[in-house]
Design a protein around this motif. Structure first.
Motif, PDB file in Angstrom:
ATOM      1  N   ASN A   1       2.089  -0.469  -4.892  1.00 45.34           N
ATOM      2  CA  ASN A   1       2.985   0.645  -4.576  1.00 45.34           C
ATOM      3  C   ASN A   1       4.328   0.187  -4.018  1.00 45.34           C
ATOM      4  OD1 ASN A   1       1.561   3.270  -5.186  1.00 45.34           O
ATOM      5  ND2 ASN A   1      -0.053   2.151  -4.088  1.00 45.34           N
TER       6      ASN A   1
ATOM      7  N   THR B   1       0.842  -1.196   0.000  1.00 42.66           N
ATOM      8  CA  THR B   1       0.000   0.000   0.000  1.00 42.66           C
ATOM      9  C   THR B   1       0.882   1.253   0.000  1.00 42.66           C
ATOM     10  OG1 THR B   1      -0.071  -0.242   2.386  1.00 42.66           O
ATOM     11  CG2 THR B   1      -1.945  -1.101   1.169  1.00 42.66           C
TER      12      THR B   1
ATOM     13  N   ARG C   1      -3.474   6.200 -10.632  1.00 39.68           N
ATOM     14  CA  ARG C   1      -4.308   4.986 -10.639  1.00 39.68           C
ATOM     15  C   ARG C   1      -4.002   4.120  -9.417  1.00 39.68           C
ATOM     16  NH1 ARG C   1      -4.446  -0.334 -13.656  1.00 39.68           N
ATOM     17  NH2 ARG C   1      -6.621  -0.947 -13.424  1.00 39.68           N
ATOM     18  N   ARG C   2      -2.776   4.238  -8.886  1.00 44.80           N
ATOM     19  CA  ARG C   2      -2.421   3.484  -7.685  1.00 44.80           C
ATOM     20  C   ARG C   2      -2.916   4.175  -6.417  1.00 44.80           C
ATOM     21  NH1 ARG C   2       2.618   3.858  -9.998  1.00 44.80           N
ATOM     22  NH2 ARG C   2       3.521   4.800  -8.133  1.00 44.80           N
ATOM     23  N   GLY C   3      -3.583   5.310  -6.580  1.00 42.50           N
ATOM     24  CA  GLY C   3      -4.148   6.003  -5.425  1.00 42.50           C
ATOM     25  C   GLY C   3      -3.271   7.077  -4.838  1.00 42.50           C
ATOM     26  N   LYS C   4      -2.142   7.417  -5.504  1.00 34.21           N
ATOM     27  CA  LYS C   4      -1.288   8.483  -4.963  1.00 34.21           C
ATOM     28  C   LYS C   4      -2.065   9.803  -4.952  1.00 34.21           C
ATOM     29  CE  LYS C   4       3.006   9.034  -6.109  1.00 34.21           C
ATOM     30  NZ  LYS C   4       4.201   9.181  -6.988  1.00 34.21           N
ATOM     31  N   PRO C   5      -1.918  10.592  -3.888  1.00 32.15           N
ATOM     32  CA  PRO C   5      -2.623  11.872  -3.829  1.00 32.15           C
ATOM     33  C   PRO C   5      -1.981  12.936  -4.732  1.00 32.15           C
ATOM     34  CG  PRO C   5      -1.343  11.526  -1.822  1.00 32.15           C
ATOM     35  CD  PRO C   5      -1.187  10.285  -2.646  1.00 32.15           C
TER      36      PRO C   5
ATOM     37  N   THR D   1       0.696   1.258 -15.144  1.00 30.91           N
ATOM     38  CA  THR D   1       0.161   1.607 -13.828  1.00 30.91           C
ATOM     39  C   THR D   1       1.265   1.646 -12.788  1.00 30.91           C
ATOM     40  OG1 THR D   1      -2.040   0.806 -14.361  1.00 30.91           O
ATOM     41  CG2 THR D   1      -1.479   0.875 -12.032  1.00 30.91           C
TER      42      THR D   1
ATOM     43  N   ARG E   1      -4.377  15.496  -7.362  1.00 29.72           N
ATOM     44  CA  ARG E   1      -5.378  14.654  -8.004  1.00 29.72           C
ATOM     45  C   ARG E   1      -6.448  15.516  -8.690  1.00 29.72           C
ATOM     46  NH1 ARG E   1      -7.230   9.158  -8.792  1.00 29.72           N
ATOM     47  NH2 ARG E   1      -9.008   9.638 -10.087  1.00 29.72           N
TER      48      ARG E   1
ATOM     49  N   SER F   1      -4.007  -0.234  -6.149  1.00 30.21           N
ATOM     50  CA  SER F   1      -3.689   0.442  -4.878  1.00 30.21           C
ATOM     51  C   SER F   1      -2.696  -0.359  -4.034  1.00 30.21           C
ATOM     52  CB  SER F   1      -4.965   0.668  -4.072  1.00 30.21           C
ATOM     53  OG  SER F   1      -5.550  -0.582  -3.751  1.00 30.21           O
ATOM     54  N   GLU F   2      -2.476  -1.628  -4.401  1.00 30.95           N
ATOM     55  CA  GLU F   2      -1.513  -2.445  -3.661  1.00 30.95           C
ATOM     56  C   GLU F   2      -0.295  -2.791  -4.522  1.00 30.95           C
ATOM     57  OE1 GLU F   2      -4.448  -4.556  -0.420  1.00 30.95           O
ATOM     58  OE2 GLU F   2      -4.292  -5.519  -2.383  1.00 30.95           O
TER      59      GLU F   2
END
Ligand code: TTP
Ligand code: MN
Ligand code: MN
Ligand code: MN
Length: 373
Positions: free
Chosen positions: A372, A22, A196-200, A314, A166, A369-370
């Motif tokens: 990273n 994460t 796409r991996r959820g980075k802010p 990604t 974002r 998201s996992e």
């Protein structure tokens, strides 16, 4: 006794693509230290060392809690002598003198600053340092020849070194989607890379474009680019044609992540949302700049390669590298952002989704998201 011991010892699988990593981890002091050494090695083009530190960093990112003693790390993969020494110093003394010395070193600082210019890689930065150029002032005054990318990079240095949020990524997505749909109705735009991996935040914004009917995407990108340009959105762009031929694919260097998709590396001119209000209230003196420069990457994939392109773009970079290493070393397969080739069956394995690619590779599916690592 045995039970006690195994309770205190961590265990993680060998490859980062077998782990769920994460954005947050429980060992940031250690992972940030190893990241500095990895970055320093990469900036000095010591690729092997860079990868070794990145792998060690990724193993620590995957641990379920903070490391307390060195002995807990016994049996973990990818922790070489050098990485263990850094970890030991930090656990015992709170800092690593090698990491601190690296951060302070003039060469590291100069390499970081110079490669922070869009279009400048480690080779160019090293050459400039040899010429005595350590900062932007010295670069301006000694005036080595800059290519167009570097000129644009220098001109927008400050903006391009501000993290992209974002919200800005989504705003750019709306602009690009509108233009893409105008050129090719039915085309699809997907946000890829770190967002796409959820980075802010990110250093750029990455998009993948495709169309559900194979072949309709051909010729799309130059039209999108010229429309964006005519609408004043592009400060710089370099478009590269697709050079992928299936017969040739068989990635000769499975470790290299360069692919052959049609792509555009660009610098976007993004209007600030609060622009009108600020400019109105401010008279003519020192009005704030009403726009900022943002790096944007556009990639185009035919639908038949979309799942591979999505997986390949990604990231993270280490996750990608580990996927390819797993494919090659454990499965006798060759993975690229275009295809998966099985060298034992002598055939390509088709996939319409990332899930299918993980399944072909005998890996548990890991969501973006996992990834990273
Ligand atoms: P980046 O945009 O460099 O990295 P990122 O989005 O993970 O992080 P940041 O927030 O700093 O922007 O690259 C995105 C992904 O694209 C990464 O997994 C590597 C991949 N990639 C390719 O597959 N081929 C290429 O030629 C390049 C430049 C990147
Ligand atoms: Mn956790
Ligand atoms: Mn990115
Ligand atoms: Mn990118």
């Amino acid at each position: 006794q045995q039970d006690n011991e195994s309770e205190d010892v961590f265990s993680v699988p060998n490859y980062a693509c077998q782990r769920r990593t994460t954005l947050q981890n429980h060992n940031t002091v250690l992972t940030e230290a190893l990241s500095i050494l990895a970055e320093n090695a990469e900036l000095n083009e010591e690729d092997g060392r860079g990868i070794a530190f990145r792998r060690a960093e990724a193993v620590l990112k995957a641990l379920p809690r903070a490391v307390r003693k060195l002995t807990e790390l016994k049996g973990l993969p990818c922790l070489g002598e050098h990485s263990l020494r850094i970890i030991k110093d930090i656990l015992e003394k709170g800092v690593s003198s090698e990491v601190e010395a690296t951060k302070q070193s003039e060469r590291y600082k100069a390499l970081k600053l110079l490669t922070g210019i869009f279009g400048v890689g480690a080779k160019t930065a090293d050459r400039w340092i040899t010429m005595g150029i350590y900062n932007l002032q010295q670069l301006q005054s000694s005036g080595p020849t800059l290519n167009q990318a570097q000129q644009a990079g220098l001109e927008h240095y400050e903006d391009l070194n501000q993290p992209v949020t974002r919200a800005e990524a989504d705003h750019i997505g709306e602009i690009v989607r509108r233009v893409v749909l105008c050129v090719l109705p039915g085309a699809q735009l997907t946000l890829i890379g770190g967002f796409r991996r959820g980075k802010p935040t990110g250093h750029d914004v990455d998009f993948l474009i495709t169309h559900p009917e194979e072949g309709r995407e051909v010729g799309l990108l130059p039209k999108v680019v010229s429309l964006l340009k005519s609408q004043g959105f592009l400060l710089y762009q370099k478009t590269t044609k697709n050079s992928y031929l299936e017969s040739e694919d068989r990635p000769t260097q499975p470790s290299s992540n360069m692919d052959r998709f049609e792509r555009c590396f660009s610098i976007f001119r993004l209007k600030s949302h609060q622009e009108s209000a600020e400019v109105r209230g401010n008279g003519s003196e020192s009005r704030p700049k009403s726009w900022r420069a943002v790096r944007v990457d556009l990639v185009v994939s035919p639908i038949s390669q979309f799942a591979f392109a999505l997986l390949g773009w990604t990231g993270s970079k280490l996750f990608e590298r580990e996927l390819r290493r797993w494919a090659g070393h454990e499965k006798a397969m060759s993975l690229s952002s275009h295809a998966l080739y099985d060298t034992k069956q002598n055939s390509y394995l088709r996939a319409a989704s990332e899930e299918e690619i993980f399944a072909h590779l005998d890996l548990e599916y890991i969501p973006p998201s996992e990834r990273n690592a």
